[in-house]
Design a protein around this motif. Structure first.
Motif, short mmCIF file in Angstrom:
data_model
loop_
_atom_site.label_atom_id
_atom_site.label_comp_id
_atom_site.label_asym_id
_atom_site.label_seq_id
_atom_site.Cartn_x
_atom_site.Cartn_y
_atom_site.Cartn_z
N VAL A 102 11.22 -0.05 9.15
CA VAL A 102 11.72 1.21 8.62
C VAL A 102 11.09 1.40 7.25
O VAL A 102 11.22 0.53 6.39
N HIS A 103 10.39 2.51 7.07
CA HIS A 103 9.83 2.86 5.77
C HIS A 103 10.89 3.64 4.98
O HIS A 103 11.39 4.65 5.47
N LEU A 104 11.21 3.18 3.79
CA LEU A 104 12.06 3.92 2.86
C LEU A 104 11.15 4.32 1.70
O LEU A 104 10.59 3.45 1.02
N ASN A 142 0.87 -1.18 0.00
CA ASN A 142 0.00 0.00 0.00
C ASN A 142 0.90 1.23 0.00
O ASN A 142 0.95 1.98 0.97
N PRO A 143 1.66 1.41 -1.09
CA PRO A 143 2.76 2.39 -1.09
C PRO A 143 2.33 3.85 -1.13
O PRO A 143 1.36 4.20 -1.79
N ASN A 144 3.10 4.66 -0.43
CA ASN A 144 2.95 6.12 -0.51
C ASN A 144 3.45 6.62 -1.86
O ASN A 144 2.98 7.63 -2.36
N MET A 151 5.22 11.55 2.14
CA MET A 151 5.63 11.06 3.47
C MET A 151 4.47 11.10 4.48
O MET A 151 4.65 10.74 5.63
N THR A 152 3.29 11.49 4.06
CA THR A 152 2.19 11.68 5.00
C THR A 152 1.42 10.41 5.34
O THR A 152 0.61 10.42 6.26
N PHE A 153 1.60 9.35 4.59
CA PHE A 153 0.86 8.11 4.76
C PHE A 153 -0.63 8.31 4.46
O PHE A 153 -1.45 7.46 4.78
N ILE A 190 12.85 8.57 5.07
CA ILE A 190 12.84 7.47 6.03
C ILE A 190 11.87 7.81 7.15
O ILE A 190 11.80 8.96 7.60
N ALA A 191 11.10 6.81 7.56
CA ALA A 191 10.16 7.01 8.66
C ALA A 191 10.08 5.72 9.47
O ALA A 191 10.14 4.62 8.91
N VAL A 192 9.97 5.89 10.76
CA VAL A 192 9.74 4.76 11.66
C VAL A 192 8.55 5.17 12.51
O VAL A 192 8.67 6.07 13.34
N VAL A 193 7.41 4.54 12.26
CA VAL A 193 6.20 4.89 12.99
C VAL A 193 5.81 3.71 13.87
O VAL A 193 5.80 3.80 15.09
#
Length: 129
Positions: free
Chosen positions: A94-96, A31-33, A105-107, A82-85
């Protein structure tokens, strides 16, 4: 109880694998951004990133760095965000995300890709590792 990601690692749930080593697994987010949105995870189940031992954290970041560099070579973007939620799945990830705009980057911004597109992209990223 196994997390969704542990089931992916074990092959119980299919994924578009990018790479793996003895401690980590990288695969395309379904479900990619943005095109190329990849998840890097430790094979060890751990809920929160800062609950990893320091060496495990550093190894995950090294693994993620390698994947990010391959993403940059594969997907046209200004940079790899990069995001770690970690709220959606209780397993460190880790989201790349290859980004050209902040909204990626907002999801809340998602793109659609076909199975064929996912498979082709995974192969292209693998070839740049």
């Amino acid at each position: 109880m196994s997390t969704l990601f542990t089931k992916i690692i074990k092959g119980e749930i299919p994924s578009y694998r990018i790479a793996e080593d003895d401690k980590h697994y990288a695969f395309l987010d379904i479900n990619p951004n943005a095109k190329g949105h990849t998840l890097c995870i430790p094979k060890k189940e751990e809920d929160k990133i800062f609950d990893l031992e320091e060496d495990e954290y550093l190894e995950l970041m090294r693994f993620s760095h390698k994947i990010a560099k391959a993403l940059e070579k594969t997907v046209s973007c200004k940079r790899v965000g990069i995001a770690v939620v970690g709220l959606e799945v209780p397993h460190v990830h880790v989201h790349l995300i290859p980004i050209n705009e902040m909204k990626e980057m907002t999801f809340q911004h998602k793109v659609s890709m076909s199975d064929v597109d996912f498979k082709k992209l995974a192969e292209e990223i693998q070839s740049n590792l």
